[in-house]
Design a protein around this motif. Structure first.
Motif, PDB file in Angstrom:
ATOM      1  N   GLN A  92       3.636 100.260-104.074  1.00 34.44           N
ATOM      2  CA  GLN A  92       2.727 101.392-104.213  1.00 34.44           C
ATOM      3  C   GLN A  92       1.721 101.440-103.063  1.00 34.44           C
ATOM      4  O   GLN A  92       0.569 101.812-103.234  1.00 34.44           O
ATOM      5  N   PRO A 101       0.666 102.631 -98.927  1.00 32.87           N
ATOM      6  CA  PRO A 101       0.807 103.876 -98.155  1.00 32.87           C
ATOM      7  C   PRO A 101       2.160 104.047 -97.476  1.00 32.87           C
ATOM      8  O   PRO A 101       2.728 105.140 -97.480  1.00 32.87           O
ATOM      9  N   CYS A 135       4.652 105.241 -99.844  1.00 28.26           N
ATOM     10  CA  CYS A 135       4.326 106.612-100.255  1.00 28.26           C
ATOM     11  C   CYS A 135       4.875 107.602 -99.235  1.00 28.26           C
ATOM     12  O   CYS A 135       5.473 108.625 -99.591  1.00 28.26           O
ATOM     13  N   SER A 175      -5.434 105.763-100.223  1.00 32.74           N
ATOM     14  CA  SER A 175      -4.553 106.686-100.953  1.00 32.74           C
ATOM     15  C   SER A 175      -4.958 108.145-100.752  1.00 32.74           C
ATOM     16  O   SER A 175      -4.102 109.030-100.638  1.00 32.74           O
ATOM     17  N   CYS A 198      -3.840 109.268 -97.240  1.00 40.18           N
ATOM     18  CA  CYS A 198      -2.379 109.399 -97.202  1.00 40.18           C
ATOM     19  C   CYS A 198      -1.931 110.712 -97.835  1.00 40.18           C
ATOM     20  O   CYS A 198      -1.062 111.402 -97.300  1.00 40.18           O
TER      21      CYS A 198
END
Length: 305
Positions: free
Chosen positions: A54, A56, A59, A136, A139
């Motif tokens: 989980q 960056p 992602c 987050s 990102c």
């Protein structure tokens, strides 16, 4: 202007004229498409279900995988159908929708490649600041910016192309609806649209290419300062694989759409388009994600379970 359109269908000549070659290409393209779907769906599932992935970088990879699935699905299924049935016709609305999504999603792919290269640059060249910079929220903003900027850049020229009248001929020597070929078939002047499209592509292709190459250039310099020879070899192996895919993707795109002598319609255009729209897309999930040690370990654990 759609009410004045006389052409009701376009003819896409496809990848080959020989029936035996079409069958071979159908099998190859089908395998390539299945590999694209399998590789990218695996990346999406693995990065979603595992708590350790989980971060960056995963992602970005997950969104890139989703983008690849949607991009290739805009034209590969119709190309497969054409190869199998020998039906070369596509309706005018179908052609326009294919063109709109192809260029929008293709542009988004270029921006995502640039963003992922920046992410790797920060992670390798500035590791102590990585978690602060690539949080987050930032990102998510980068991902949304890729989608939004692609739409803002590609929507005006493509929607202007859609509004052109087409009075025949209606034959395109390609396997998907290409903007440059559509402009040649219009019975109205397209000089302004061609200039706008050229300026847009100049901004997108060289712009994202410079960002990507600069990022990987800094990464390579940093790799040479790694004290461990094993660490240098591993990092350079990963970086070189990324660079090869990026160079093939960009070189074919730039030559196809920016080379001033290219008007489109040659068989060489189809070969170049096949490289950046199919072959590189087939390699991307395996080069960027499935070679990763953490992803392979997670995949192995889930398969054992």
């Amino acid at each position: 202007s759609m009410n004045h359109t006389k052409v009701m269908e376009f003819v896409l000549l496809g990848l080959a004229k020989n029936r035996h070659l079409e069958i071979i290409l159908f099998l190859f393209l089908l395998i390539a498409y299945l590999l694209i779907l399998l590789g990218n769906i695996t990346v999406i599932i693995i990065t979603l279900v595992n708590n350790f992935l989980q971060t960056p970088v995963y992602c970005f990879l997950r969104n890139f995988a989703l983008l690849e699935i949607t991009f290739t699905s805009t034209f590969i299924p119709s190309t497969l159908y054409s190869l199998l049935t020998e039906r070369k016709m596509i309706s005018v609305p179908g052609c326009f929708f294919e063109m709109l999504f192809f260029y929008y999603l293709g542009t988004c792919t270029l921006f995502h490649l640039a963003v992922m290269s920046l992410d790797r640059y920060v992670a390798i060249c500035h590791p102590l600041h990585y978690t602060v910079i690539m949080n987050s929220r930032f990102c998510l903003q980068l991902i949304l910016a890729c989608w939004a900027l692609s739409f803002l850049l590609m929507f005006p020229p493509t929607i202007m192309t859609v509004q052109l009248p087409f009075c025949g001929p209606n034959v395109m020597n390609h396997f998907y609806c290409d903007t440059s070929l559509l402009l040649q078939l219009s019975c109205k002047g397209t000089g302004f649209i061609e200039e706008l499209m050229f300026i847009t592509l100049i901004i997108i292709l060289p712009g994202t290419f410079i960002v990507t190459v600069f990022s990987y250039g800094c990464i390579i310099i940093t790799i040479f300062h790694i004290p461990s020879s094993a660490g240098r070899k591993k990092a350079f192996s990963t970086c070189s694989a990324h660079l090869i895919v990026v160079m093939v993707f960009y070189s074919t795109c730039i030559y196809r759409y920016i080379c001033p002598t290219q008007r489109g319609g040659q068989d060489s255009d189809k070969v170049l388009s096949f490289f950046f729209s199919v072959l590189t897309q087939m390699l991307n999930p395996y080069i960027y994600a499935l070679r990763n040690k953490q992803v392979k370990q997670t995949l192995k654990e889930n398969m054992l379970k």
